[in-house]
Design a protein around this motif. Structure first.
Motif, mmCIF file in Angstrom:
data_model
loop_
_atom_site.group_PDB
_atom_site.id
_atom_site.type_symbol
_atom_site.label_atom_id
_atom_site.label_comp_id
_atom_site.label_asym_id
_atom_site.label_seq_id
_atom_site.Cartn_x
_atom_site.Cartn_y
_atom_site.Cartn_z
ATOM 1 N N UNK A 50 -4.487 -7.231 -5.617
ATOM 2 C CA UNK A 50 -3.587 -7.736 -4.589
ATOM 3 C C UNK A 50 -4.474 -8.205 -3.443
ATOM 4 N N UNK A 51 -4.243 -9.439 -2.970
ATOM 5 C CA UNK A 51 -5.027 -10.018 -1.883
ATOM 6 C C UNK A 51 -4.296 -9.744 -0.575
ATOM 7 N N UNK A 52 -5.012 -9.155 0.377
ATOM 8 C CA UNK A 52 -4.449 -8.854 1.691
ATOM 9 C C UNK A 52 -5.105 -9.697 2.761
ATOM 10 N N UNK A 53 -4.288 -10.131 3.727
ATOM 11 C CA UNK A 53 -4.801 -10.621 4.999
ATOM 12 C C UNK A 53 -4.251 -9.662 6.040
ATOM 13 N N UNK A 54 -5.143 -8.909 6.669
ATOM 14 C CA UNK A 54 -4.767 -7.811 7.562
ATOM 15 C C UNK A 54 -3.892 -6.848 6.763
ATOM 16 N N UNK A 55 -2.697 -6.525 7.232
ATOM 17 C CA UNK A 55 -1.831 -5.567 6.542
ATOM 18 C C UNK A 55 -0.864 -6.231 5.571
ATOM 19 N N UNK A 56 -1.005 -7.538 5.362
ATOM 20 C CA UNK A 56 -0.025 -8.291 4.583
ATOM 21 C C UNK A 56 -0.530 -8.660 3.190
ATOM 22 N N UNK A 57 0.186 -8.265 2.126
ATOM 23 C CA UNK A 57 -0.165 -8.742 0.783
ATOM 24 C C UNK A 57 0.261 -10.199 0.660
ATOM 25 N N UNK A 58 -0.696 -11.089 0.373
ATOM 26 C CA UNK A 58 -0.389 -12.526 0.375
ATOM 27 C C UNK A 58 -0.504 -13.181 -0.992
ATOM 28 N N UNK A 59 -1.204 -12.538 -1.927
ATOM 29 C CA UNK A 59 -1.408 -13.177 -3.235
ATOM 30 C C UNK A 59 -1.839 -12.136 -4.253
ATOM 31 N N UNK A 60 -1.830 -12.567 -5.508
ATOM 32 C CA UNK A 60 -2.406 -11.800 -6.613
ATOM 33 C C UNK A 60 -3.619 -12.570 -7.105
ATOM 34 N N UNK A 61 -4.663 -11.845 -7.463
ATOM 35 C CA UNK A 61 -5.885 -12.459 -7.963
ATOM 36 C C UNK A 61 -6.131 -11.977 -9.380
ATOM 37 N N UNK A 62 -6.271 -12.926 -10.312
ATOM 38 C CA UNK A 62 -6.602 -12.633 -11.709
ATOM 39 C C UNK A 62 -8.115 -12.799 -11.839
ATOM 40 N N UNK A 63 -8.833 -11.685 -11.936
ATOM 41 C CA UNK A 63 -10.295 -11.750 -11.956
ATOM 42 C C UNK A 63 -10.852 -12.272 -13.272
ATOM 43 N N UNK A 64 -10.082 -12.262 -14.337
ATOM 44 C CA UNK A 64 -10.557 -12.812 -15.612
ATOM 45 C C UNK A 64 -10.468 -14.338 -15.616
ATOM 46 N N UNK A 66 -10.015 -16.038 -12.785
ATOM 47 C CA UNK A 66 -10.513 -16.432 -11.459
ATOM 48 C C UNK A 66 -9.554 -17.399 -10.762
ATOM 49 N N UNK A 67 -8.284 -16.999 -10.718
ATOM 50 C CA UNK A 67 -7.266 -17.784 -10.016
ATOM 51 C C UNK A 67 -6.421 -16.842 -9.162
ATOM 52 N N UNK A 68 -5.855 -17.392 -8.093
ATOM 53 C CA UNK A 68 -4.907 -16.650 -7.273
ATOM 54 C C UNK A 68 -3.534 -17.274 -7.434
ATOM 55 N N UNK A 69 -2.527 -16.438 -7.330
ATOM 56 C CA UNK A 69 -1.145 -16.906 -7.355
ATOM 57 C C UNK A 69 -0.436 -16.254 -6.174
ATOM 58 N N UNK A 70 0.583 -16.925 -5.611
ATOM 59 C CA UNK A 70 1.286 -16.347 -4.460
ATOM 60 C C UNK A 70 1.888 -14.987 -4.789
#
Length: 109
Positions: A50-64, A66-70
């Motif tokens: 889960x990608x956070x900016x400060x306290x807010x979850x903003x995206x999901x990151x697929x490390x396999x 290597x893409x992010x989705x909202x």
């Protein structure tokens, strides 16, 4: 605005030009809006974060892949990931919370 702080459970990355962050020596696009900002990556399992900016979850990151989705709409951290009453893994203050100290609106003369 102060730099967001992230807890030890998160991996911290900086969003650089073109809106990317580095993952295993490759650039992953996130958002040009966040250029110059730090983000936190909280592991969900061995593949997803889960990608956070400060306290807010903003995206999901697929490390396999290597893409992010909202972040899916309607999903909030406290309800879906931490459980009732748990706090965000980021110690950054929530901008909508009232400060603890009381400040007078009167000016000294």
């Amino acid at each position: 605005m102060p730099e967001p702080e992230y807890g030890s459970a998160l991996q911290v990355r900086r969003v650089v030009k073109r809106g990317t962050f580095s993952w295993k020596h490759q650039h992953v696009f996130l958002s040009e809006t966040l250029i110059g900002e730090s983000i936190g990556l909280l592991p969900v399992d061995e593949r997803f974060y889960t990608v956070y900016f400060a306290a807010f979850p903003i995206a999901r990151f697929d490390s396999h892949r290597r893409v992010t989705v909202p972040q899916p709409k309607g999903k909030e951290f406290s309800r879906d990931e931490a459980g009732e009453g748990d706090v965000s893994p980021s110690p950054a203050p929530h901008p909508l919370q009232e400060p603890d100290e009381k400040v007078s609106g009167m000016c000294p003369v």
